[in-house]
Enzyme design. Structure first.
Site, PDB file in Angstrom:
ATOM      1  N   GLU A 199      49.871  34.215  62.536  1.00 65.12           N
ATOM      2  CA  GLU A 199      49.462  33.199  61.561  1.00 65.12           C
ATOM      3  C   GLU A 199      50.417  33.117  60.390  1.00 65.12           C
ATOM      4  O   GLU A 199      50.389  32.166  59.617  1.00 65.12           O
ATOM      5  CB  GLU A 199      48.056  33.530  61.043  1.00 65.12           C
ATOM      6  N   ASP A 225      64.153  37.026  67.975  1.00 63.99           N
ATOM      7  CA  ASP A 225      64.349  38.447  67.670  1.00 63.99           C
ATOM      8  C   ASP A 225      63.573  38.875  66.424  1.00 63.99           C
ATOM      9  O   ASP A 225      63.234  40.040  66.270  1.00 63.99           O
ATOM     10  CB  ASP A 225      65.843  38.729  67.476  1.00 63.99           C
ATOM     11  N   GLY A 255      62.351  31.864  70.791  1.00 64.08           N
ATOM     12  CA  GLY A 255      62.865  31.493  69.479  1.00 64.08           C
ATOM     13  C   GLY A 255      64.212  30.817  69.585  1.00 64.08           C
ATOM     14  O   GLY A 255      64.649  30.432  70.676  1.00 64.08           O
ATOM     15  N   SER A 256      64.881  30.705  68.455  1.00 59.29           N
ATOM     16  CA  SER A 256      66.233  30.151  68.493  1.00 59.29           C
ATOM     17  C   SER A 256      67.245  31.285  68.614  1.00 59.29           C
ATOM     18  O   SER A 256      68.305  31.106  69.187  1.00 59.29           O
ATOM     19  CB  SER A 256      66.502  29.294  67.260  1.00 59.29           C
ATOM     20  N   ARG A 329      66.492  24.782  62.707  1.00 63.04           N
ATOM     21  CA  ARG A 329      65.846  25.543  63.772  1.00 63.04           C
ATOM     22  C   ARG A 329      65.245  24.652  64.854  1.00 63.04           C
ATOM     23  O   ARG A 329      65.080  25.073  65.990  1.00 63.04           O
ATOM     24  CB  ARG A 329      64.820  26.526  63.238  1.00 63.04           C
ATOM     25  N   ASP A 514      68.972  42.186  62.279  1.00 67.85           N
ATOM     26  CA  ASP A 514      68.352  41.533  63.445  1.00 67.85           C
ATOM     27  C   ASP A 514      68.087  40.043  63.163  1.00 67.85           C
ATOM     28  O   ASP A 514      67.073  39.485  63.614  1.00 67.85           O
ATOM     29  CB  ASP A 514      67.055  42.251  63.859  1.00 67.85           C
TER      30      ASP A 514
HETATM   31  P1  ADP Z   1      63.609  32.355  65.572  1.00 63.37           P
HETATM   32  O1  ADP Z   1      64.441  33.023  66.628  1.00 63.37           O
HETATM   33  O2  ADP Z   1      63.430  30.915  65.889  1.00 63.37           O
HETATM   34  O3  ADP Z   1      64.136  32.628  64.214  1.00 63.37           O
HETATM   35  P2  ADP Z   1      61.637  34.414  65.216  1.00 63.37           P
HETATM   36  O4  ADP Z   1      60.593  34.866  66.156  1.00 63.37           O
HETATM   37  O5  ADP Z   1      62.814  35.272  65.017  1.00 63.37           O
HETATM   38  O6  ADP Z   1      62.140  32.979  65.655  1.00 63.37           O
HETATM   39  O7  ADP Z   1      60.858  34.202  63.851  1.00 63.37           O
HETATM   40  C1  ADP Z   1      61.408  33.731  62.682  1.00 63.37           C
HETATM   41  C2  ADP Z   1      60.595  34.234  61.520  1.00 63.37           C
HETATM   42  O8  ADP Z   1      59.267  33.777  61.561  1.00 63.37           O
HETATM   43  C3  ADP Z   1      60.496  35.750  61.464  1.00 63.37           C
HETATM   44  O9  ADP Z   1      60.916  36.146  60.184  1.00 63.37           O
HETATM   45  C4  ADP Z   1      59.009  36.045  61.606  1.00 63.37           C
HETATM   46  O10 ADP Z   1      58.641  37.159  60.820  1.00 63.37           O
HETATM   47  C5  ADP Z   1      58.389  34.808  61.054  1.00 63.37           C
HETATM   48  N1  ADP Z   1      57.029  34.502  61.528  1.00 63.37           N
HETATM   49  C6  ADP Z   1      56.306  35.115  62.482  1.00 63.37           C
HETATM   50  N2  ADP Z   1      55.120  34.473  62.672  1.00 63.37           N
HETATM   51  C7  ADP Z   1      55.115  33.435  61.805  1.00 63.37           C
HETATM   52  C8  ADP Z   1      54.171  32.405  61.518  1.00 63.37           C
HETATM   53  N3  ADP Z   1      53.021  32.296  62.181  1.00 63.37           N
HETATM   54  N4  ADP Z   1      54.511  31.501  60.585  1.00 63.37           N
HETATM   55  C9  ADP Z   1      55.686  31.568  59.943  1.00 63.37           C
HETATM   56  N5  ADP Z   1      56.609  32.528  60.153  1.00 63.37           N
HETATM   57  C10 ADP Z   1      56.340  33.450  61.082  1.00 63.37           C
HETATM   58 MG    MG Z   2      65.090  35.043  64.401  1.00 63.52          MG
END
Ligand code: ADP
Ligand code: MG
Length: 538
Positions: A199, A225, A255-256, A329, A514
């Site tokens: 969330e 990641d 993710g991206s 993103r 990371d």
């Molecule tokens: P991406 O590879 O697209 O960056 P990630 O899974 O790495 O995706 O997540 C990006 C960020 O989103 C991380 O910092 C994570 O902690 C945060 N995050 C996780 N869940 C949520 C949420 N429900 N809403 C907003 N941010 C979130």
């Molecule tokens: Mg990320």
């Protein structure tokens, strides 16, 4: 050998071979041809041989290697009026050639056979179908790869997974990908799961920090990641981190930035894959259930933060691309290409002091973690060996008192100079410094092709100031194939290390861990061999 019911017109394949475990004739359901009879032979070598029967001439039939099979289940006819038949279905994901020039990728192939003996009772048919399904599952279970010093493991059956999904990651399609790609495969493989959609930021971290982990056999992350980084650090924040961090983790790319997923795909020997194909490959690894140890890097900052990182630490160009491309993103992985072009235009120089403890080429680390030989066993600067001073044996993880974190035995406090046997980089102006411990920095960028999940190494790259934009562009294009180290670029240095220290002269820009932002300050880190476990191919 156990026999199934021979159907009418069955031609007998070599069912008396000692290699054949089960043999029988069953109707293959589905289009076309509908309900065609096949003589099936299940071999000790893990093959399901299908021989068409009843029609002449019958050439050699298809062979299904059970190495590709993720699950098999038996079931009775749903309605009594459907007769006494029972069925077994197997679900395979063999590599198949994609469209055009695309590399082969795993694609679903399901086969359902009807078991219906001439005079058999429904219960008898079901028992036979269950025998086949059970044997197929046994033969489909992966063998433990032979590798000295590495303890591979296999997820138990039945298997319960905690699946954490970031709906916000990548292009915001993780939930849709879960329903269309992941869930059907988990059902086929018989893996139960509890889905938690995060969330907010740190939701997953809090959950694994406080939750009862004993109910889960594996913690799966469907995100980029960043969410796995939360999970790793949440586990390390627990009182019982020593056992908690051994819970197998699994990354499914949603993710991206899916660098660990792309690296695991690469370690398994698979061709480069992205998007849904990479997701299918990684879900396949989860369904097979093999897990291996993974090194973690412990990072400490001058202000007292302690972080655990499975992928990378960076400052300068690559970190800037990562952070600046956040606003793109919704482009998915393409955000990094756009970000690279943008950052090339606004190239910055970062000033600081970098020092490192080179990897011992003799591999005198703990016996269970000797590095595997590869094409870059010695520290090198574009092929030229770098002078190495003698060093003591790298620290072996000691058993710390319960609750306290693993000791960074290779590091000294920031107010002391790095030990004598460390190498201090003479240059102090950089375009980027990037420490990576996996092969890929993104699904499209193979930065450290020789890296492994557990090679006791930090692959340290630094690019000195003075490099032209054109050369930089060439480097980043070459990185897509992992050939950047072959380019004649005296500004680029690559060295395998056990530990490093970076002291920025000014708090310029942000650092990344990371892929997540970290305020710029002095940072040092060291590798901890095989600290966690992750779902992996062979
Ligand atoms: P991406 O590879 O697209 O960056 P990630 O899974 O790495 O995706 O997540 C990006 C960020 O989103 C991380 O910092 C994570 O902690 C945060 N995050 C996780 N869940 C949520 C949420 N429900 N809403 C907003 N941010 C979130
Ligand atoms: Mg990320």
């Amino acid at each position: 050998m156990e026999d199934g019911q021979p159907g009418p017109g069955a031609r007998s394949p070599p069912s008396d071979s000692p290699e054949v475990l089960l043999h029988g004739v069953f109707a293959l359901l589905g289009p076309p041809p509908k309900a065609a009879p096949y003589a099936l032979s299940l071999t000790r070598g893990g093959e399901l041989r299908m021989q068409p029967v009843g029609s002449a001439p019958a050439g050699p039939g298809p062979v299904l290697p059970l190495a590709d099979c993720i699950g098999c289940r038996a079931f009775a006819a749903r309605e009594p009026q459907q007769g006494p038949a029972a069925y077994f279905s197997l679900f395979c994901y063999p590599f198949r050639k994609g469209w055009g020039h695309s590399a082969p990728s795993r694609q679903r192939l399901a086969r359902t056979f009807r078991v219906c003996g001439a005079a058999a009772e429904p219960a008898e048919n079901l028992r036979l179908a269950e025998t086949w399904a059970g044997r197929i599952r046994e033969l489909a279970a992966p063998g433990i790869p032979p590798q000295g010093g590495v303890t591979w493991g296999l997820l138990p059956r039945p298997c319960h997974a905690l699946l954490l999904l970031n709906p916000w990651s990548g292009t915001g399609q993780a939930q849709q990908l879960f329903h269309s790609r992941v869930q059907p495969m988990l059902v086929e493989a018989g893996i139960d799961f509890t889905l938690v959609v995060t969330e907010r930021r740190d939701h997953a971290r809090e959950l694994v920090r406080a939750g009862d982990l004993s109910q889960w056999d594996v913690v799966v992350v469907l995100a980029g990641d960043g969410l796995l980084y939360e999970v790793v650090n949440g586990l390390m924040e627990r009182e019982d981190w020593q056992t908690a961090i051994k819970k197998p983790l699994c990354t499914l790319p949603g993710g991206s930035g899916n660098a660990l997923a792309a690296s695991i795909n690469h370690y398994a020997g698979n061709a480069r894959a992205a998007k849904e194909e990479l997701l299918t490959n990684c879900t396949y690894f989860l369904c097979k259930g093999l897990h291996a140890p993974m090194d973690l890097v412990s990072l400490s900052t001058a202000s007292g933060k302690r972080l655990f990182s499975f992928l990378s630490f960076g400052w300068g160009f690559i970190s800037d691309v990562d952070l600046a491309s956040e606003k793109y993103r919704n482009l998915g992985q393409a955000r990094f290409t756009v970000g690279t072009v943008q950052q090339l235009a606004a190239l910055r120089v970062y000033k600081g002091r970098l020092a490192y403890l080179p990897m011992d080429p003799a591999g005198v680390s703990s016996p269970s973690s000797s590095p595997e030989p590869d094409s870059h066993p010695l520290p090198c600067s574009n092929g030229h060996p770098v002078h190495m001073r003698p060093q003591p044996a790298p620290g072996v993880l000691q058993s710390p008192p319960a609750g306290s974190l693993p000791e960074d035995s290779l590091l000294v406090p920031f107010d002391q100079p790095v030990p004598q046997h460390w190498t201090v980089v003479p240059e102090e102006e950089f375009i980027m410094i990037f420490a990576i411990y996996q092969s890929h920095v993104g699904a499209d960028f193979t930065m450290a092709p020789a890296a492994k999940l557990h090679d006791s190494s930090i692959h340290l790259f630094y690019l000195k100031a003075g490099v032209s934009r054109l050369v930089l562009l060439k480097l980043f294009l070459a990185m897509q194939k992992g050939t950047h180290l072959d380019l004649p670029c005296p500004h680029l240095h690559y060295v395998r290390v056990r530990a490093f220290r970076l002291q920025p002269f000014t708090a310029a820009g942000l650092m990344t861990v990371d892929g997540e932002p970290l305020a710029c300050e002095p940072v040092q880190g060291q590798v901890h061999d095989q600290l966690c476990r992750v779902i992996s191919g062979s």
